[in-house]
Design a protein around this motif. Structure first.
Motif, PDB file in Angstrom:
ATOM      1  N   LEU A 117       0.860  -1.174   0.000  1.00  0.00           N
ATOM      2  CA  LEU A 117       0.000   0.000   0.000  1.00  0.00           C
ATOM      3  C   LEU A 117       0.895   1.221   0.000  1.00  0.00           C
ATOM      4  CD1 LEU A 117      -3.010   0.790   0.181  1.00  0.00           C
ATOM      5  CD2 LEU A 117      -2.741   0.833   2.654  1.00  0.00           C
ATOM      6  N   ARG A 118       0.745   2.074  -1.018  1.00  0.00           N
ATOM      7  CA  ARG A 118       1.573   3.275  -1.135  1.00  0.00           C
ATOM      8  C   ARG A 118       0.703   4.492  -0.854  1.00  0.00           C
ATOM      9  NH1 ARG A 118       3.784   0.738  -6.451  1.00  0.00           N
ATOM     10  NH2 ARG A 118       5.195  -0.779  -5.548  1.00  0.00           N
ATOM     11  N   LEU A 119       1.119   5.252   0.164  1.00  0.00           N
ATOM     12  CA  LEU A 119       0.354   6.400   0.637  1.00  0.00           C
ATOM     13  C   LEU A 119       1.168   7.678   0.524  1.00  0.00           C
ATOM     14  CD1 LEU A 119      -0.651   4.811   4.037  1.00  0.00           C
ATOM     15  CD2 LEU A 119      -2.126   4.983   2.066  1.00  0.00           C
ATOM     16  N   GLU A 120       0.456   8.796   0.409  1.00  0.00           N
ATOM     17  CA  GLU A 120       1.077  10.114   0.541  1.00  0.00           C
ATOM     18  C   GLU A 120       0.526  10.713   1.826  1.00  0.00           C
ATOM     19  OE1 GLU A 120       1.001  14.441  -1.683  1.00  0.00           O
ATOM     20  OE2 GLU A 120       0.944  12.632  -2.912  1.00  0.00           O
ATOM     21  N   THR A 121       1.414  11.236   2.680  1.00  0.00           N
ATOM     22  CA  THR A 121       0.995  11.842   3.943  1.00  0.00           C
ATOM     23  C   THR A 121       1.644  13.213   4.114  1.00  0.00           C
ATOM     24  OG1 THR A 121       2.798  10.851   5.219  1.00  0.00           O
ATOM     25  CG2 THR A 121       0.768   9.581   5.067  1.00  0.00           C
ATOM     26  N   LYS A 122       1.039  14.037   4.945  1.00  0.00           N
ATOM     27  CA  LYS A 122       1.569  15.375   5.229  1.00  0.00           C
ATOM     28  C   LYS A 122       2.573  15.357   6.384  1.00  0.00           C
ATOM     29  CE  LYS A 122      -2.572  17.865   3.797  1.00  0.00           C
ATOM     30  NZ  LYS A 122      -3.589  18.821   4.240  1.00  0.00           N
ATOM     31  N   LYS A 123       2.791  14.180   6.971  1.00  0.00           N
ATOM     32  CA  LYS A 123       3.695  14.044   8.116  1.00  0.00           C
ATOM     33  C   LYS A 123       4.572  12.818   7.900  1.00  0.00           C
ATOM     34  CE  LYS A 123       3.667  13.463  13.085  1.00  0.00           C
ATOM     35  NZ  LYS A 123       2.920  13.252  14.288  1.00  0.00           N
TER      36      LYS A 123
ATOM     37  N   ASN B 105      -1.997   6.229  -3.045  1.00  0.00           N
ATOM     38  CA  ASN B 105      -1.555   6.356  -4.427  1.00  0.00           C
ATOM     39  C   ASN B 105      -1.695   5.054  -5.199  1.00  0.00           C
ATOM     40  OD1 ASN B 105      -0.806   9.057  -4.172  1.00  0.00           O
ATOM     41  ND2 ASN B 105       1.201   8.528  -3.406  1.00  0.00           N
ATOM     42  N   GLU B 106      -1.421   3.937  -4.516  1.00  0.00           N
ATOM     43  CA  GLU B 106      -1.433   2.657  -5.209  1.00  0.00           C
ATOM     44  C   GLU B 106      -1.624   1.542  -4.210  1.00  0.00           C
ATOM     45  OE1 GLU B 106       1.177   1.969  -8.821  1.00  0.00           O
ATOM     46  OE2 GLU B 106       2.210   0.804  -7.277  1.00  0.00           O
ATOM     47  N   ALA B 107      -2.362   0.520  -4.613  1.00  0.00           N
ATOM     48  CA  ALA B 107      -2.545  -0.679  -3.798  1.00  0.00           C
ATOM     49  C   ALA B 107      -2.196  -1.887  -4.650  1.00  0.00           C
ATOM     50  CB  ALA B 107      -3.984  -0.769  -3.295  1.00  0.00           C
TER      51      ALA B 107
ATOM     52  N   PRO C 241     -12.734   4.736  -8.080  1.00  0.00           N
ATOM     53  CA  PRO C 241     -13.343   6.041  -8.398  1.00  0.00           C
ATOM     54  C   PRO C 241     -12.530   7.255  -7.951  1.00  0.00           C
ATOM     55  CG  PRO C 241     -14.987   4.538  -7.516  1.00  0.00           C
ATOM     56  CD  PRO C 241     -13.652   3.861  -7.362  1.00  0.00           C
ATOM     57  N   ASN C 242     -11.594   7.068  -7.003  1.00  0.00           N
ATOM     58  CA  ASN C 242     -10.755   8.174  -6.543  1.00  0.00           C
ATOM     59  C   ASN C 242      -9.445   8.272  -7.325  1.00  0.00           C
ATOM     60  OD1 ASN C 242     -12.464   9.040  -4.361  1.00  0.00           O
ATOM     61  ND2 ASN C 242     -11.923   7.111  -3.396  1.00  0.00           N
ATOM     62  N   GLY C 243      -9.266   7.406  -8.309  1.00  0.00           N
ATOM     63  CA  GLY C 243      -8.065   7.445  -9.125  1.00  0.00           C
ATOM     64  C   GLY C 243      -6.926   6.591  -8.586  1.00  0.00           C
ATOM     65  N   VAL C 244      -7.177   5.790  -7.554  1.00  0.00           N
ATOM     66  CA  VAL C 244      -6.130   4.934  -6.992  1.00  0.00           C
ATOM     67  C   VAL C 244      -5.958   3.712  -7.889  1.00  0.00           C
ATOM     68  CG1 VAL C 244      -5.462   3.488  -5.019  1.00  0.00           C
ATOM     69  CG2 VAL C 244      -6.658   5.656  -4.640  1.00  0.00           C
ATOM     70  N   ARG C 245      -4.701   3.445  -8.285  1.00  0.00           N
ATOM     71  CA  ARG C 245      -4.413   2.259  -9.096  1.00  0.00           C
ATOM     72  C   ARG C 245      -4.361   1.044  -8.178  1.00  0.00           C
ATOM     73  NH1 ARG C 245       0.225   2.363 -13.075  1.00  0.00           N
ATOM     74  NH2 ARG C 245       1.326   1.840 -11.183  1.00  0.00           N
ATOM     75  N   ILE C 246      -5.094   0.009  -8.548  1.00  0.00           N
ATOM     76  CA  ILE C 246      -5.119  -1.242  -7.793  1.00  0.00           C
ATOM     77  C   ILE C 246      -4.542  -2.302  -8.719  1.00  0.00           C
ATOM     78  CG2 ILE C 246      -6.565  -2.922  -6.594  1.00  0.00           C
ATOM     79  CD1 ILE C 246      -8.596  -0.589  -6.233  1.00  0.00           C
ATOM     80  N   MET C 247      -3.380  -2.827  -8.334  1.00  0.00           N
ATOM     81  CA  MET C 247      -2.676  -3.777  -9.203  1.00  0.00           C
ATOM     82  C   MET C 247      -2.600  -5.141  -8.554  1.00  0.00           C
ATOM     83  SD  MET C 247       0.347  -1.178 -10.466  1.00  0.00           S
ATOM     84  CE  MET C 247       1.513  -2.082  -9.557  1.00  0.00           C
ATOM     85  N   ASN C 248      -2.580  -6.176  -9.395  1.00  0.00           N
ATOM     86  CA  ASN C 248      -2.445  -7.545  -8.934  1.00  0.00           C
ATOM     87  C   ASN C 248      -0.992  -7.949  -8.977  1.00  0.00           C
ATOM     88  OD1 ASN C 248      -2.926 -10.153  -8.178  1.00  0.00           O
ATOM     89  ND2 ASN C 248      -4.130 -10.674  -9.967  1.00  0.00           N
TER      90      ASN C 248
END
Length: 96
Positions: free
Chosen positions: A39-45, A74-76, A89-96
């Motif tokens: 799971l790839r995230l963007e955070t403010k901290k 950003n990506e799962a 629907p939020n634009g997050v790429r979900i890959m296998n």
């Protein structure tokens, strides 16, 4: 834990909450072998990986974060999906 309609969340200092889920029927899946690989995230901290390791008592290498202006997934990367790449629907790429 109350198994009714109440839901339990852990608030984080990263401007998102983590839902504690014990009801396996909540996950909409066609197979029992689906799991999050990364799971790839963007955070403010900064510091999410360290705090998750403290919370779970072991390193959580499947979650990666980058410092940025928004709080978003950003990506799962999910193992066991029937499709190769999906975009939610939020634009997050979900890959296998």
């Amino acid at each position: 834990m109350d198994m009714g309609e109440r839901r339990t969340f852990i608030a984080t200092p990263y401007s998102f909450r983590i839902e504690l889920q014990t009801n396996k029927e909540i996950a909409d899946s066609v197979t029992d072998n689906i799991r999050i690989e990364e799971l790839r995230l963007e955070t403010k901290k900064k510091g999410l990986e360290d705090d998750l390791s403290i919370l779970f008592g072991k390193p959580v290498s499947s979650i990666k974060s980058v410092f940025g202006e928004t709080v978003t997934i950003n990506e799962a990367v999910i193992k066991g999906l029937s499709s190769k790449i999906l975009v939610d629907p939020n634009g997050v790429r979900i890959m296998n």
